[in-house]
Motif scaffolding. Structure first.
Motif: not given
Length: 437
Positions: A279-308
């Motif tokens: 969901h992000t432009p640019g290089p793949c965030p999961y092969t860049d050699g960085k260790l921060a855990i990231q969401n695989t999709v944008p967080p939902s904009t609906q209050p109370g809804a869980s991300p998919v």
């Protein structure tokens, strides 16, 4: 002996028999010991209070770590025999009116020892209580050179916190026997952390000694460090004579110092590879050699809804290779009531026809067994530690180091998590995927 039957939705609504005034003193008792069991005498103790109340309704939305905003509250000192008494005010423990009930969280901790070992207790309570024994972990933690790589040795985790004479454990209904049974604090087990420059290289629950660090886990990261932690959570009830009763839900954590490891020397062939869908432009965030855990999709904009999450993630290598190893870091599937799952790796030459590369069975953390009788109280408190990053044994992410079996070179590698044969699990979070040839 009396036992209190545990019912989490009602805990926050328990009414005391004799209401305290906000300015009334409330006392916290405890004892501080060295690793060898001798008193840790004349040691300063820091008391901090959360600036907000943790959720008592289960997991925070989206499974995010909650910053309770601990702030300095008071200080104390252990006596010659290691005992200490700390004072709070009733009005600082809870806030209650017709519209809201908030029960604030406190934490008590001495300074780290000279070698870096530490212990603390974080807790919520309503009246006078006695804390679990604060005794430093005699871990015997060492790092040595081995034929297979750096070898970590360490002692067993600290014992289960012993219920004080003035305290009682709750009872829960046993789903297997339909009978009530005592619910003592959870059993501490070693948790191994390998720290990288910007996140976790590895997290191993129920680690056993000796533990050999794989060169694939070290990859090509510089300045890695090893550390051990342990945690126990529990609930006690206190009924002092002539005074109001109190519950104490607590979390005790132990930590070792961080010990340096040699830098890694293996660069994955997947470093910088493209991946999708993202969901992000640019290089793949999961092969860049960085260790921060990231969401695989944008967080939902609906209050109370869980991300998919994603059902699958495909990596496109720069060239076709014969893959031999994969390391997956920080993979978090969405919760499932079925705890058995499989992490699937598949390879393809053309991106259309895939063959199996690995099928790794995993056991996802179950919030109902064996620690479920405490999850309702401890949800959102994994960031209680004043020393270290959050630690949550109830909602872990997956770290995998597995061999790959490929019959021919592949250029595309697909990652999935499956349950019940062909039923996919959504992948909510991920840090890094490294493929080695």
């Amino acid at each position: 002996m009396r036992f209190r039957l545990l019912c989490f939705p009602l805990l926050a609504l328990l009414a005391s028999g004799c209401e305290r005034m906000p300015e009334d003193p409330v006392f916290i008792y405890g004892r501080l010991l060295n690793a060898d069991g001798s008193p840790r005498a004349n040691t300063p103790l820091r008391v901090e209070r959360s600036s907000k109340s943790p959720s008592y309704t289960g997991y925070p939305v989206g499974g995010e770590v909650v910053d309770l905003g601990y702030r300095p509250y008071s200080e104390g000192t252990s006596e010659a025999a290691g005992y200490f008494t700390l004072e709070t005010l009733a009005g600082d423990i809870t806030t209650e009116n017709a519209y809201v009930y908030e029960q604030y969280r406190f934490r008590v901790f001495p300074p780290l020892e000279a070698d870096g070992h530490g212990v603390f207790a974080a807790f919520s309570f309503r009246d006078d209580v006695e804390l679990p024994l604060l005794r430093t972990w005699d871990s015997g933690f060492t790092v040595s050179d081995g034929a297979q790589g750096p070898t970590l040795t360490f002692a067993a985790a600290p014992p289960v916190p012993e219920t004080p004479p003035s305290g009682e454990v709750p009872t829960i209904w046993d789903g297997n026997t339909s009978e009530p049974r005592p619910a003592p604090p959870t059993t501490p087990e070693p948790v191994l952390h390998l720290h990288g420059p910007d996140g976790l290289l590895w997290e191993q629950f129920r680690a056993t000694s000796p533990w050999v660090v794989s060169p694939y886990v070290l990859e090509d990261f510089t300045g890695p460090e090893a550390q051990l932690r342990a945690v126990s959570t529990g609930l006690w009830f206190f009924y002092p004579l002539g005074a109001d009763g109190s519950d104490l839900d607590f979390r005790v954590e132990w930590r070792t110092p961080r010990k340096p490891l040699p830098p890694g020397a293996l660069r994955p062939v997947s470093r910088g590879a493209a991946c999708g869908p993202v969901h992000t432009p640019g290089p793949c965030p999961y092969t860049d050699g960085k260790l921060a855990i990231q969401n695989t999709v944008p967080p939902s904009t609906q209050p109370g809804a869980s991300p998919v999450g994603l059902e699958s993630l495909t990596f496109t290598l720069d060239r076709a290779v014969l893959p031999r190893r994969v390391v997956v870091r920080g993979l978090k599937p969405l919760f499932t009531p079925r705890q058995q799952a499989r992490v699937i790796l598949e390879g393809s030459e053309n991106g259309d026809t895939y063959e199996p590369l690995a099928d790794v069975p995993v056991v996802l953390p179950n919030p109902y067994d064996p620690w479920g009788h405490y999850v309702g109280l401890t949800a959102g408190t994994e960031a209680d530690s004043p020393f270290d990053p959050p630690l949550d044994p109830y909602r872990t992410t997956l770290f995998l180091d597995a061999p790959l079996t490929a019959s021919k070179p592949v250029r595309f590698v697909r990652l999935r998590v499956m349950q019940d044969g062909n039923s996919p699990l959504w992948m909510e979070k991920l840090a890094e995927v490294s493929v080695f040839e």
